[in-house]
Design an enzyme around this catalytic site. Structure first.
Site, PDB file in Angstrom:
ATOM      1  N   GLY A 156       5.372  -3.522 -15.880  1.00 49.55           N
ATOM      2  CA  GLY A 156       5.415  -2.865 -14.578  1.00 49.55           C
ATOM      3  C   GLY A 156       4.587  -1.597 -14.593  1.00 49.55           C
ATOM      4  O   GLY A 156       4.341  -1.009 -15.655  1.00 49.55           O
ATOM      5  N   GLN A 188       1.936   6.653 -12.137  1.00 45.26           N
ATOM      6  CA  GLN A 188       1.451   6.458 -13.509  1.00 45.26           C
ATOM      7  C   GLN A 188      -0.067   6.357 -13.592  1.00 45.26           C
ATOM      8  O   GLN A 188      -0.642   6.522 -14.659  1.00 45.26           O
ATOM      9  CB  GLN A 188       2.065   5.191 -14.104  1.00 45.26           C
ATOM     10  CG  GLN A 188       3.555   5.305 -14.341  1.00 45.26           C
ATOM     11  CD  GLN A 188       4.088   4.036 -14.971  1.00 45.26           C
ATOM     12  OE1 GLN A 188       4.376   3.085 -14.263  1.00 45.26           O
ATOM     13  NE2 GLN A 188       4.195   4.009 -16.288  1.00 45.26           N
ATOM     14  N   HIS A 199      10.130   5.596 -10.805  1.00 46.37           N
ATOM     15  CA  HIS A 199       8.848   6.284 -10.998  1.00 46.37           C
ATOM     16  C   HIS A 199       8.385   6.929  -9.693  1.00 46.37           C
ATOM     17  O   HIS A 199       7.895   8.062  -9.686  1.00 46.37           O
ATOM     18  CB  HIS A 199       7.758   5.291 -11.436  1.00 46.37           C
ATOM     19  CG  HIS A 199       7.633   5.120 -12.919  1.00 46.37           C
ATOM     20  ND1 HIS A 199       7.363   6.156 -13.776  1.00 46.37           N
ATOM     21  CD2 HIS A 199       7.724   4.012 -13.697  1.00 46.37           C
ATOM     22  CE1 HIS A 199       7.296   5.696 -15.016  1.00 46.37           C
ATOM     23  NE2 HIS A 199       7.512   4.393 -14.998  1.00 46.37           N
ATOM     24  N   CYS A 244       8.035   2.296 -21.551  1.00 48.70           N
ATOM     25  CA  CYS A 244       7.237   2.703 -20.400  1.00 48.70           C
ATOM     26  C   CYS A 244       5.833   3.057 -20.878  1.00 48.70           C
ATOM     27  O   CYS A 244       5.690   3.718 -21.908  1.00 48.70           O
ATOM     28  CB  CYS A 244       7.893   3.929 -19.758  1.00 48.70           C
ATOM     29  SG  CYS A 244       7.019   4.535 -18.321  1.00 48.70           S
ATOM     30  N   LEU A 245       4.816   2.638 -20.131  1.00 49.63           N
ATOM     31  CA  LEU A 245       3.441   2.933 -20.541  1.00 49.63           C
ATOM     32  C   LEU A 245       3.160   4.436 -20.520  1.00 49.63           C
ATOM     33  O   LEU A 245       2.241   4.904 -21.176  1.00 49.63           O
ATOM     34  CB  LEU A 245       2.445   2.204 -19.633  1.00 49.63           C
ATOM     35  CG  LEU A 245       2.479   0.662 -19.722  1.00 49.63           C
ATOM     36  CD1 LEU A 245       1.509   0.062 -18.718  1.00 49.63           C
ATOM     37  CD2 LEU A 245       2.160   0.183 -21.129  1.00 49.63           C
ATOM     38  N   HIS A 268      13.421   0.584 -12.639  1.00 47.10           N
ATOM     39  CA  HIS A 268      12.567   1.475 -13.438  1.00 47.10           C
ATOM     40  C   HIS A 268      11.342   1.902 -12.608  1.00 47.10           C
ATOM     41  O   HIS A 268      10.985   3.088 -12.586  1.00 47.10           O
ATOM     42  CB  HIS A 268      12.154   0.722 -14.713  1.00 47.10           C
ATOM     43  CG  HIS A 268      11.218   1.444 -15.616  1.00 47.10           C
ATOM     44  ND1 HIS A 268      11.546   1.779 -16.918  1.00 47.10           N
ATOM     45  CD2 HIS A 268       9.945   1.893 -15.439  1.00 47.10           C
ATOM     46  CE1 HIS A 268      10.516   2.396 -17.479  1.00 47.10           C
ATOM     47  NE2 HIS A 268       9.534   2.479 -16.605  1.00 47.10           N
ATOM     48  N   GLU A 269      10.715   0.947 -11.921  1.00 44.11           N
ATOM     49  CA  GLU A 269       9.476   1.254 -11.180  1.00 44.11           C
ATOM     50  C   GLU A 269       9.754   2.065  -9.916  1.00 44.11           C
ATOM     51  O   GLU A 269       8.995   2.983  -9.596  1.00 44.11           O
ATOM     52  CB  GLU A 269       8.710  -0.029 -10.831  1.00 44.11           C
ATOM     53  CG  GLU A 269       8.255  -0.863 -12.022  1.00 44.11           C
ATOM     54  CD  GLU A 269       7.534  -0.080 -13.100  1.00 44.11           C
ATOM     55  OE1 GLU A 269       6.837   0.896 -12.782  1.00 44.11           O
ATOM     56  OE2 GLU A 269       7.694  -0.442 -14.279  1.00 44.11           O
TER      57      GLU A 269
HETATM   58 NI    NI Z   1       7.561   3.107 -16.664  1.00 44.96          NI
END
Ligand code: NI
Length: 172
Positions: A46, A51, A140, A94-95, A136-137
């Site tokens: 995701g 991000q 963000h 998470c990236l 999670h997204e």
């Molecule tokens: Ni993330």
């Protein structure tokens, strides 16, 4: 398509609130396609607007297993409209917090309303990994990271571990 730069902690944009998108234009569609490419290239499941340095309520995800056909989902202005009382724990990464993982408690099932890449209104109800990913997204987009759910002690340890690895990598 273009691979975008992924912002990592402690970039301030990760703690900012993304703004609603007014219309699903060709530019928005291109951004979503670039976000998907960036996510796949980084082996993520995701990715949210913040991000990649964009304070726009855009999310892409693909929670298909390695053996399954790709299942890309693109969301504009996602809004969770239902959360189950039942909770689950999931080991999240998470990236923007590379190579660090921690168990986070999430709602077992959620329903999310959004516009797809063609501007069509959709509702999706999900359980398991997809439910976790949606939470999670969308977090963000509100400037919240999975590590914000950890105790200060656990979060501190995780961040130190990440910084130590970064230092090692720059020394090499
Ligand atoms: Ni993330």
């Amino acid at each position: 398509m273009t691979k975008l730069k992924v912002f990592e902690i402690p970039a301030p944009i990760l703690h900012e609130k993304a703004l609603p998108v007014e219309a699903v234009t060709p530019e928005i569609r291109q951004t979503l396609a670039d976000m998907l490419e960036t996510m796949y290239a980084s082996n993520g499941v995701g990715l949210a607007g913040n991000q990649v340095g964009l304070l726009k309520r855009l999310v892409v995800m693909d929670c298909a297993g390695k053996e399954e056909e790709p299942c890309p989902i693109q969301m504009v202005n996602p809004k969770i409209i239902h959360k189950s009382a039942e909770m689950i724990f999931h080991n999240e990464g998470c990236l923007s917090v590379p190579q660090e993982y921690a168990d986070v408690e999430r709602h077992a099932e959620v329903s999310v309303q959004y516009l797809d890449e063609n501007g069509q209104e959709k509702t999706l109800t999900a359980t398991g990994l997809l439910s976790v990913c949606i939470q999670h997204e969308t977090d963000h987009l509100d400037g919240r990271l999975f590590i914000d759910y950890l105790s200060p002690l656990k979060r501190g340890r995780l961040v130190k571990h990440l910084e130590k690895r970064r230092r090692r990598e720059t020394e090499e």
